[in-house]
Design a protein around this motif. Structure first.
Motif, PDB file in Angstrom:
ATOM      1  N   HIS A  54       0.857  -1.331   0.054  1.00 46.63           N
ATOM      2  CA  HIS A  54       0.040  -0.057  -0.153  1.00 46.63           C
ATOM      3  C   HIS A  54       0.841   1.146  -0.109  1.00 46.63           C
ATOM      4  O   HIS A  54       0.548   2.276  -0.601  1.00 46.63           O
ATOM      5  CB  HIS A  54      -1.106  -0.072   1.337  1.00 46.63           C
ATOM      6  CG  HIS A  54      -1.994  -1.155   1.096  1.00 46.63           C
ATOM      7  ND1 HIS A  54      -1.818  -2.332   1.677  1.00 46.63           N
ATOM      8  CD2 HIS A  54      -3.081  -1.313   0.392  1.00 46.63           C
ATOM      9  CE1 HIS A  54      -2.657  -3.083   1.387  1.00 46.63           C
ATOM     10  NE2 HIS A  54      -3.554  -2.430   0.548  1.00 46.63           N
ATOM     11  N   ASN A  73      -2.082  -0.746   5.681  1.00 47.09           N
ATOM     12  CA  ASN A  73      -3.146  -1.646   4.854  1.00 47.09           C
ATOM     13  C   ASN A  73      -4.377  -0.723   4.766  1.00 47.09           C
ATOM     14  O   ASN A  73      -5.220  -1.117   3.856  1.00 47.09           O
ATOM     15  CB  ASN A  73      -3.281  -2.798   5.183  1.00 47.09           C
ATOM     16  CG  ASN A  73      -3.619  -3.074   6.746  1.00 47.09           C
ATOM     17  OD1 ASN A  73      -3.407  -2.175   7.308  1.00 47.09           O
ATOM     18  ND2 ASN A  73      -4.580  -4.005   7.109  1.00 47.09           N
ATOM     19  N   LYS A  74      -4.487   0.214   5.749  1.00 49.18           N
ATOM     20  CA  LYS A  74      -5.904   0.884   5.644  1.00 49.18           C
ATOM     21  C   LYS A  74      -5.667   2.345   5.106  1.00 49.18           C
ATOM     22  O   LYS A  74      -6.421   3.285   5.022  1.00 49.18           O
ATOM     23  CB  LYS A  74      -6.697   0.994   7.103  1.00 49.18           C
ATOM     24  CG  LYS A  74      -6.967  -0.208   7.498  1.00 49.18           C
ATOM     25  CD  LYS A  74      -7.864  -0.151   8.555  1.00 49.18           C
ATOM     26  CE  LYS A  74      -8.513  -1.541   9.266  1.00 49.18           C
ATOM     27  NZ  LYS A  74      -9.087  -1.649  10.143  1.00 49.18           N
ATOM     28  N   ARG A  75      -4.317   2.449   4.303  1.00 53.46           N
ATOM     29  CA  ARG A  75      -3.978   3.864   3.528  1.00 53.46           C
ATOM     30  C   ARG A  75      -3.719   5.070   4.490  1.00 53.46           C
ATOM     31  O   ARG A  75      -4.105   6.145   4.003  1.00 53.46           O
ATOM     32  CB  ARG A  75      -5.124   4.085   2.478  1.00 53.46           C
ATOM     33  CG  ARG A  75      -5.143   2.699   1.665  1.00 53.46           C
ATOM     34  CD  ARG A  75      -4.972   2.932   0.256  1.00 53.46           C
ATOM     35  NE  ARG A  75      -5.280   1.360  -0.302  1.00 53.46           N
ATOM     36  CZ  ARG A  75      -5.050   0.994  -1.551  1.00 53.46           C
ATOM     37  NH1 ARG A  75      -4.373   1.979  -2.494  1.00 53.46           N
ATOM     38  NH2 ARG A  75      -5.475   0.148  -2.223  1.00 53.46           N
TER      39      ARG A  75
ATOM     40  N   ALA B  95      -4.356  -4.467  -4.899  1.00 55.88           N
ATOM     41  CA  ALA B  95      -5.665  -4.290  -4.989  1.00 55.88           C
ATOM     42  C   ALA B  95      -6.464  -2.972  -4.789  1.00 55.88           C
ATOM     43  O   ALA B  95      -6.309  -2.646  -3.683  1.00 55.88           O
ATOM     44  CB  ALA B  95      -6.526  -5.605  -4.937  1.00 55.88           C
ATOM     45  N   CYS B  96      -6.995  -2.296  -5.502  1.00 53.07           N
ATOM     46  CA  CYS B  96      -7.934  -1.306  -5.034  1.00 53.07           C
ATOM     47  C   CYS B  96      -8.984  -1.838  -4.125  1.00 53.07           C
ATOM     48  O   CYS B  96      -9.132  -2.911  -4.216  1.00 53.07           O
ATOM     49  CB  CYS B  96      -8.649  -0.495  -6.234  1.00 53.07           C
ATOM     50  SG  CYS B  96      -9.748  -1.135  -7.185  1.00 53.07           S
ATOM     51  N   ASP B  97      -9.066  -0.969  -2.885  1.00 47.56           N
ATOM     52  CA  ASP B  97      -9.943  -1.563  -2.012  1.00 47.56           C
ATOM     53  C   ASP B  97     -10.842  -0.577  -1.544  1.00 47.56           C
ATOM     54  O   ASP B  97     -10.753   0.480  -1.776  1.00 47.56           O
ATOM     55  CB  ASP B  97      -9.169  -2.124  -0.924  1.00 47.56           C
ATOM     56  CG  ASP B  97      -8.017  -1.311  -0.589  1.00 47.56           C
ATOM     57  OD1 ASP B  97      -7.966  -0.200  -0.618  1.00 47.56           O
ATOM     58  OD2 ASP B  97      -7.180  -1.823   0.058  1.00 47.56           O
ATOM     59  N   TYR B  99     -10.535   1.239   1.164  1.00 51.17           N
ATOM     60  CA  TYR B  99      -9.946   2.541   1.730  1.00 51.17           C
ATOM     61  C   TYR B  99      -9.285   3.143   0.586  1.00 51.17           C
ATOM     62  O   TYR B  99      -9.123   4.502   0.727  1.00 51.17           O
ATOM     63  CB  TYR B  99      -8.720   2.044   2.637  1.00 51.17           C
ATOM     64  CG  TYR B  99      -9.303   1.037   3.927  1.00 51.17           C
ATOM     65  CD1 TYR B  99      -9.924   1.662   4.963  1.00 51.17           C
ATOM     66  CD2 TYR B  99      -9.379  -0.416   3.885  1.00 51.17           C
ATOM     67  CE1 TYR B  99     -10.300   0.937   6.183  1.00 51.17           C
ATOM     68  CE2 TYR B  99      -9.744  -1.348   4.849  1.00 51.17           C
ATOM     69  CZ  TYR B  99     -10.135  -0.447   6.060  1.00 51.17           C
ATOM     70  OH  TYR B  99     -10.704  -1.139   7.125  1.00 51.17           O
ATOM     71  N   ARG B 100      -8.936   2.468  -0.376  1.00 52.70           N
ATOM     72  CA  ARG B 100      -8.473   3.534  -1.643  1.00 52.70           C
ATOM     73  C   ARG B 100      -9.428   4.505  -2.007  1.00 52.70           C
ATOM     74  O   ARG B 100      -9.038   5.785  -2.083  1.00 52.70           O
ATOM     75  CB  ARG B 100      -8.099   2.582  -2.850  1.00 52.70           C
ATOM     76  CG  ARG B 100      -7.930   3.069  -4.210  1.00 52.70           C
ATOM     77  CD  ARG B 100      -6.659   4.035  -4.335  1.00 52.70           C
ATOM     78  NE  ARG B 100      -6.326   4.229  -5.551  1.00 52.70           N
ATOM     79  CZ  ARG B 100      -5.472   5.329  -5.932  1.00 52.70           C
ATOM     80  NH1 ARG B 100      -5.348   6.488  -5.346  1.00 52.70           N
ATOM     81  NH2 ARG B 100      -5.442   5.786  -7.301  1.00 52.70           N
TER      82      ARG B 100
END
Lengths: 200, 200
Positions: A54, A73-75, B95-97, B99-100
């Motif tokens: 990320h 991982n939560k940006r 991967a976009c997710d 949070y993105r």
């Protein structure tokens, strides 16, 4: 700044500590050419951790620079890279692990960063969590123009260091990279030192 | 080779299928410029999956080439890249997710590859597993000499494809990358097609 705690990470081992927001962690390459596999969890949400994949997205880079946040991982940024006397690190390579030594060298019981980190994280109740991909401090992977790279000796000299600042309450762990059969650590594994500094 | 099954992956969705050792999977970029986020599990060991971070180590590269094995987190090849009409893919981007889109665009409900893959994997009982980092087929991240990069439009034209060969019994899933606010998919999301071929 005042040193609150000093932790030596012996060769082939890992250590962990807790940082409050604003506190800083200096990681020193005592003898030079020693990689430190570094991971960081949000103390208040064990499902959030610094995540190199990320980070590569949020930073639009595979190069770590002073001022860069260490994204989760939560940006979200959990720490920042506040100072760096080397300028060459890795955050696309995995921790060495059981399978690395078993598959590539036929060794069953070689110390490895994955297990070192897992043991160090267990001190903070994180031993059952999957070990996140690490930031490999001081690691020197030299990319060519095609995207292939060579594992090379670190550029760090004795006493070189990075300084990381906590933005949240975080548990951090670092392993002296246990790879002694490649140039990754200059062909031998030596100590690192972590200094926890008081917040300003 | 005979097509055993053909699966269309609509825009903003994911699909999965099962391959026996020796079977091949062709993933076709129907309209061009569409990224496919691809993951692969060992059917007989749900703790083993294709792992880009371990691939970068085993391949000593951040570039995917014809003939490359797709290595797992246990450093074993589960598939190989048998054919590729494009030559430019990504395996260092997440991967976009949720949070993105939440953090970077303020959107609460945007479709995303993480969730698409999770839903597709659930068809094979893998919906509770963490979604592995994907191989981003056709994704075109253009690195500069400093290690920074730009998200660019894919080089894939309509009908371009990759062909992957299974070395083990594997569950594979692919999502039409749901990013429509960046050049990643040429600013719009279109279909992909998966063709499962009989083994020779």
């Amino acid at each position: 700044m005042k040193i609150k705690e000093e932790i030596t990470i012996p060769p082939y081992e890992g250590r962990s500590t807790l940082l409050q927001p604003g506190e800083e962690l200096v990681i020193i390459d005592v003898d030079g050419k020693q990689v430190g596999d570094f991971v960081c969890f949000n103390k208040n949400d064990s499902n959030e951790f610094v995540s190199p994949v990320h980070m590569r997205a949020s930073l639009s880079s595979i190069r770590l620079k002073v001022g860069d946040p260490l994204y989760s991982n939560k940006r979200r940024p959990l720490m920042t890279l506040a100072e760096d006397t080397v300028g060459k690190h890795d955050f696309f390579f995995p921790a060495c692990d059981y399978y690395r030594y078993k598959v590539d060298y036929g060794l069953e019981d070689h110390p490895n960063c994955h297990d070192n980190l897992q043991k160090a994280l267990a001190a903070y109740g994180l031993g059952e969590k999957p070990v996140p991909d690490p930031i490999n401090l001081f690691m020197n992977n030299v990319l060519d123009e095609t995207g292939d790279y060579k594992l090379s000796e670190p550029l760090s000299k004795p006493g070189d260091y990075v300084r990381l600042k906590a933005l949240e309450e975080v548990v951090v762990a670092c392993s002296t990279c246990s790879q002694d059969m490649e140039p990754v650590n200059g062909w031998k594994v030596t100590s690192l030192k972590m200094q926890k500094m008081a917040s300003n």
